[in-house]
Design a protein around this motif. Structure first.
Motif, PDB file in Angstrom:
ATOM      1  N   PRO B  73       0.795  -1.235   0.000  1.00 61.78           N
ATOM      2  CA  PRO B  73       0.000   0.000   0.000  1.00 61.78           C
ATOM      3  C   PRO B  73       0.827   1.285   0.000  1.00 61.78           C
ATOM      4  O   PRO B  73       0.248   2.365   0.069  1.00 61.78           O
ATOM      5  N   THR B  74       2.155   1.210  -0.071  1.00 67.61           N
ATOM      6  CA  THR B  74       2.958   2.416   0.172  1.00 67.61           C
ATOM      7  C   THR B  74       3.504   3.062  -1.094  1.00 67.61           C
ATOM      8  O   THR B  74       3.398   2.516  -2.182  1.00 67.61           O
ATOM      9  N   HIS B  75       4.116   4.228  -0.895  1.00 66.50           N
ATOM     10  CA  HIS B  75       4.598   5.062  -2.012  1.00 66.50           C
ATOM     11  C   HIS B  75       5.646   4.348  -2.857  1.00 66.50           C
ATOM     12  O   HIS B  75       5.822   4.668  -4.022  1.00 66.50           O
ATOM     13  N   ASP B  77       5.643   1.210  -3.671  1.00 67.97           N
ATOM     14  CA  ASP B  77       5.042   0.038  -4.334  1.00 67.97           C
ATOM     15  C   ASP B  77       4.532   0.448  -5.698  1.00 67.97           C
ATOM     16  O   ASP B  77       3.465   1.037  -5.823  1.00 67.97           O
ATOM     17  N   ALA B 112      -4.793   4.428   1.015  1.00 66.61           N
ATOM     18  CA  ALA B 112      -3.647   3.515   0.976  1.00 66.61           C
ATOM     19  C   ALA B 112      -4.127   2.074   0.874  1.00 66.61           C
ATOM     20  O   ALA B 112      -3.595   1.263   0.116  1.00 66.61           O
ATOM     21  N   ARG B 113      -5.173   1.744   1.655  1.00 69.38           N
ATOM     22  CA  ARG B 113      -5.676   0.361   1.607  1.00 69.38           C
ATOM     23  C   ARG B 113      -6.364   0.062   0.281  1.00 69.38           C
ATOM     24  O   ARG B 113      -6.299  -1.063  -0.221  1.00 69.38           O
TER      25      ARG B 113
END
Lengths: 244, 244
Positions: B73-75, B77, B112-113
């Motif tokens: 879910p992060t920047h 990825d 994010a999710r």
């Protein structure tokens, strides 16, 4: 040379087929990191001339390219021939390697053994009084053997000439779902473009669920970003902070 | 599908920087070999969109491409976005993944999710009643998580659909310098183009100095080449012959 980068090219059917575990990559990854050289790509390919040509052309865009494998005396050793072809050079016998083979084998210098003196034209050798090994360099490509013990000896001959400067790293460990921290972490990355922020979740019994890393060659920037991270994240999420 | 090939793309700064040892490659290499799927290339690249685009385009020439990493879910990825861009597709929310996230998080479904439901348009999901995991497939690309335990669970969901047929392998162990056997071994390779002959020297205290391997999907061809090898090499060189 302070922002030196590197690429690794492992040449060998035996790795792709799982017959041999690749221990050369883990060694080189750590050795490069210790010297502050950023590894930008690693490839494992088969002993196929066209594959070696494509890969050496692409990966030699890094400051240094390290190849391993395919420089023995047998029919499946194609690295020298392929690298020469990639850069439109002839394959020649390097006088110093030839001399060593003559000294060692004398009249028993077969065609197969002569192959051990072949290099792409324009190559230079790295030698040392302390080592029986020689390392072939062609342009920015270090052509290393595939056998791990020999590879390490040959790498040692060039390790001090690679440049590089320290890469500083700090980590913040969080006990929270990665997705809960994601927005704040992304903002920190945006505010500190000079550092590289990574987010690595775990799903086991470790005492944290996410490790956030901050890397840069500039220590001040790392410390500023970590401070910003601490201020941006909820205090109850934070398990630990370290230099790792 | 009997001559199925595969490529592996490990996406992750954490592997290139040596922060995390790559255990996904060794697992996949062995899993593919067991299924008779020939691995043609393995690459490790950074979480950079352009790198992922170039690599997925090149490596999807294999029958199957397995990517690992960059789907959290992060920047950092970027795998889904990059693969979509590589094949000029939009990034969409897959209904089935979306439903699962709604079920799990309800009103706490943050942006994010929501990223966890993203796939390149046209992707399909592999699901099983026995597993809580879903595996994303886009074209011939299996998009696997980077966390090893999750990667294995997701691989298990698709492993039976990959095709492949057994690769037969025999080895002859020699106590002789690799260069002394080279000419005879090369001739055997020339006479048996349907098999792949490898020659792997050792420089330690093992009871042999060279391992010659013969591989093919055709067992008869392997056995014929091994017989030819035995007849071509000096009997006193031979230490052992096995099925490995």
């Amino acid at each position: 040379m302070s922002d030196a980068t590197a690429a690794i090219l492992i040449i060998g059917n035996e790795v792709l087929s799982g017959k041999v575990d690749d221990t050369n990559s883990p060694f080189l990854i750590k050795a490069l990191r210790q010297r502050g050289i950023e590894l930008v790509e690693l490839r494992v390919i088969a002993d196929v001339v066209d594959s070696i040509i494509d890969a050496t052309r692409a990966l030699s865009a890094a400051t240094h390219l390290f190849t391993t494998g395919g420089i023995g005396p047998t029919h499946d050793d194609m690295t020298i021939e392929a690298i020469a072809e990639a850069f439109e050079r002839r394959v020649v016998h390097h006088p110093q390697l030839l001399e060593r083979l003559h000294h060692r084998y004398g009249e028993e210098l077969s065609p197969a053994r002569l192959k051990l003196a072949e290099v792409p034209d324009g190559s230079l050798l790295h030698v040392s009084d302390e080592s029986p090994f020689m390392t072939i360099q062609f342009r920015n490509i270090f052509i290393l053997p595939g056998v791990p013990s020999l590879m390490r000896s040959c790498f040692a001959l060039v390790a001090d000439d690679l440049g590089g400067s320290p890469i500083y790293s700090r980590a913040v460990y969080l006990d929270v779902a990665e997705s809960d921290a994601a927005a704040a972490v992304a903002e920190v990355q945006t505010r500190h473009p000079g550092v590289s922020v990574g987010s690595y979740p775990r799903f086991d019994s470790a005492p944290y669920r996410v490790k956030i890393t901050v890397d840069s060659r500039n220590l001040d920037e790392v410390l500023l970003a970590v401070t910003d991270l601490k201020n941006s994240l909820k205090i109850e999420w934070m398990v630990d902070i370290d230099g790792g």
